[in-house]
Design a protein around this motif. Structure first.
Motif, short mmCIF file in Angstrom:
data_model
loop_
_atom_site.label_atom_id
_atom_site.label_comp_id
_atom_site.label_asym_id
_atom_site.label_seq_id
_atom_site.Cartn_x
_atom_site.Cartn_y
_atom_site.Cartn_z
N THR A 119 0.81 -1.22 0.00
CA THR A 119 0.00 0.00 0.00
C THR A 119 0.84 1.26 0.00
O THR A 119 0.50 2.25 -0.66
N HIS A 120 1.95 1.27 0.73
CA HIS A 120 2.76 2.49 0.80
C HIS A 120 3.37 2.83 -0.55
O HIS A 120 3.57 4.00 -0.87
N VAL A 121 3.64 1.80 -1.38
CA VAL A 121 4.18 2.05 -2.72
C VAL A 121 3.10 2.67 -3.60
O VAL A 121 3.36 3.62 -4.35
N LYS A 122 1.88 2.15 -3.50
CA LYS A 122 0.78 2.69 -4.30
C LYS A 122 0.49 4.14 -3.93
O LYS A 122 0.07 4.95 -4.76
N MET A 123 0.72 4.50 -2.66
CA MET A 123 0.43 5.86 -2.21
C MET A 123 1.46 6.87 -2.69
O MET A 123 1.23 8.07 -2.59
N GLN A 124 2.59 6.40 -3.19
CA GLN A 124 3.64 7.31 -3.67
C GLN A 124 3.46 7.55 -5.16
O GLN A 124 3.91 6.76 -5.99
N VAL A 125 2.79 8.62 -5.50
CA VAL A 125 2.52 8.94 -6.91
C VAL A 125 3.83 9.38 -7.57
O VAL A 125 4.50 10.29 -7.07
N ILE A 159 -13.05 3.33 8.08
CA ILE A 159 -12.77 3.31 6.64
C ILE A 159 -12.68 4.73 6.10
O ILE A 159 -11.77 5.06 5.32
N VAL A 160 -13.61 5.59 6.51
CA VAL A 160 -13.56 6.99 6.08
C VAL A 160 -12.31 7.67 6.63
O VAL A 160 -11.66 8.45 5.92
N ASP A 161 -11.93 7.36 7.87
CA ASP A 161 -10.69 7.91 8.41
C ASP A 161 -9.50 7.50 7.55
O ASP A 161 -8.60 8.31 7.26
N GLY A 162 -9.47 6.23 7.14
CA GLY A 162 -8.38 5.77 6.29
C GLY A 162 -8.34 6.48 4.97
O GLY A 162 -7.26 6.86 4.47
N LEU A 163 -9.52 6.70 4.36
CA LEU A 163 -9.58 7.45 3.10
C LEU A 163 -9.05 8.87 3.29
O LEU A 163 -8.28 9.38 2.47
N ARG A 164 -9.46 9.52 4.36
CA ARG A 164 -9.01 10.90 4.60
C ARG A 164 -7.49 10.95 4.81
O ARG A 164 -6.82 11.89 4.36
N LEU A 165 -6.93 9.92 5.45
CA LEU A 165 -5.48 9.88 5.63
C LEU A 165 -4.76 9.67 4.30
O LEU A 165 -3.71 10.27 4.04
N ILE A 166 -5.32 8.83 3.45
CA ILE A 166 -4.73 8.63 2.12
C ILE A 166 -4.77 9.93 1.32
O ILE A 166 -3.81 10.29 0.63
N LEU A 167 -5.88 10.65 1.42
CA LEU A 167 -5.99 11.94 0.73
C LEU A 167 -4.94 12.91 1.25
O LEU A 167 -4.29 13.63 0.47
N ARG A 168 -4.73 12.96 2.57
CA ARG A 168 -3.73 13.86 3.15
C ARG A 168 -2.33 13.49 2.67
O ARG A 168 -1.52 14.36 2.35
N ALA A 169 -2.04 12.20 2.64
CA ALA A 169 -0.69 11.74 2.29
C ALA A 169 -0.38 11.99 0.82
O ALA A 169 0.77 12.28 0.46
#
Length: 414
Positions: A119-125, A159-169
């Motif tokens: 997941t951390h790799v996918k989060m690195q655009v 789940i919504v908290d996780g989405l918001r964290l992904i958006l922040r990151a």
């Protein structure tokens, strides 16, 4: 339902897409729940953590889903559930964005919808790409499986908290939770959880298989197609499973690594259930928690009946990506004999990638794998729709999986 933690867990080192992790414990060591027991290897590597507290009794190879046995860490559970010290990095609204991805990496999180990509790799655009939407996949279109459905009902806020964290990151402003319309209770739960969250919305999709595939989901949500051979970010999108988003929230706000997951155990069992299982729980234990097998049980699938793999026996371990354990009876498990292709074109109509499965099957049968590659076999998502639609019961998906594995092996040898 939370299943009783097993007396013994067998934790594979190769639970994610990438090189297997390297154990950092040995037989005789005592470990705490959540303690790191293996270190990442390579660019797609992930750490692995103990799912129980107790004593390491073996570090040895055991048969899992792959053809060759895999290295596993075996832990005898002391039933104390003594946690290692956890280090949260912040709450959803105030955590520093640059701390989120390292926390996700250190928690050992991979995709929990079946693909198991780190997941951390996918989060690195990548710097040459731009993502403008994050999609949470709540479609769960695979037959029999309801693990994500249960997660959305019971943990919508997380789940919504996780989405918001992904958006922040990632710096993306828009987040969409995509759910098929056969889950009205999950839709309502997620809408309540998302209410008042800026940039977060719930999108209701028509129920259709295989709409939960990453590329298909991007197309239906955004209207854009992922170019052939490219990544979702090339279409301006990032896709994560809803269960993965919950794990992200737990990693950042609680400091908890990924050591358990909800898994559907169903089919030819006495009490089909969604169970919260520790990573490393053996299938036999999960099935026993559902009242055991019914008479006539014949075959166990890891995952769903369309995209899952047949398990050699019930000693396999639940991994981070095990969203289902489905037991077939003798009638369902019966192997169907292939007939001759009659060029009816039903496989072409069924293919969500717009390939020509009948042609690919011919390429594979005659050993023309380079030609199969030219015809797009590497784009096959192994959804099984073509084989399901084929009136001749041609073994299409199995042939394409084998071809992709051989092409990958050739590329590695080069």
């Amino acid at each position: 339902m939370r299943a009783v933690a097993p007396s013994l867990v067998v934790i594979p080192m190769g639970m994610h897409l990438g090189a297997p992790s390297k154990p950092c414990v040995q037989a005789g060591d005592f470990v705490k729940l959540g303690q790191r027991i293996a270190d990442p290897v390579g660019g797609l590597g992930l750490p692995v953590h103990a799912s129980v507290s107790g004593q390491v009794v073996a570090v040895e190879e055991r048969q899992q889903l792959r053809a060759a046995p895999e290295l596993c860490v075996v832990i005898q559970n002391d039933m104390l559930d003594e946690w290692t010290e956890l280090t949260p990095v912040g709450d959803v609204d105030t955590v520093e964005p640059e701390k989120i991805i390292p926390a996700v990496r250190d928690a050992g999180i991979c995709g929990m919808g079946g693909a198991s990509f780190p997941t951390h790799v996918k989060m690195q655009v990548p710097p040459d790409k731009h993502a403008e939407i994050v999609i949470l996949n709540g479609a769960e279109c695979e037959p029999y499986l309801t693990a994500d459905h249960r997660n959305m009902l019971e943990h919508a806020d997380r789940i919504v908290d996780g989405l918001r964290l992904i958006l922040r990151a990632t710096g993306v402003a828009r987040g969409v939770i995509a759910i098929e319309d056969n889950k009205p209770d999950a839709i309502a739960a997620m809408q309540r959880a998302a209410a008042g969250c800026s940039g977060v919305e719930v999108l209701v999709l028509k129920t259709k298989y295989p709409q939960g595939g990453e590329k298909q989901l991007i197309e239906v949500v955004t209207g854009r197609q992922v170019p052939r051979g490219k990544l979702p970010a090339d279409a301006g999108a990032l896709v994560f499973n809803v269960s993965t988003a919950r794990a992200v929230a737990d990693a950042v706000t609680l400091g908890r690594p990924l050591v358990e997951r909800i898994t559907t155990v169903t089919g030819c069992v006495n009490e089909p259930s969604n169970l919260l299982l520790r990573v490393g729980t053996q299938y036999a234990e999960a099935i026993a928690a559902c009242g055991g097998l019914k008479e006539g049980a014949a075959k166990i699938f890891a995952g769903g009946p369309m995209t899952g793999l047949c398990a050699p026996d019930d000693s396999l371990s639940v991994t981070k990506a095990t969203n289902g354990i489905v037991v077939f009876d003798e009638g369902q498990a019966r192997a169907l004999e292939e007939g001759p292709c009659i060029r009816c074109g039903r496989c072409v109509d069924a293919c969500p990638i717009h390939l020509m499965p009948y042609q690919l099957k011919y390429d594979c049968e005659v050993g023309a794998l380079d030609r199969a590659k030219e015809h797009g076999v590497l784009d096959c998502v192994a959804c099984g729709a073509c084989a399901y639609a084929c009136p001749a019961r041609r073994h299409l998906t199995a042939a394409f999986k084998a071809a992709k594995e051989e092409l990958a092996a050739r590329a590695k040898r080069r």
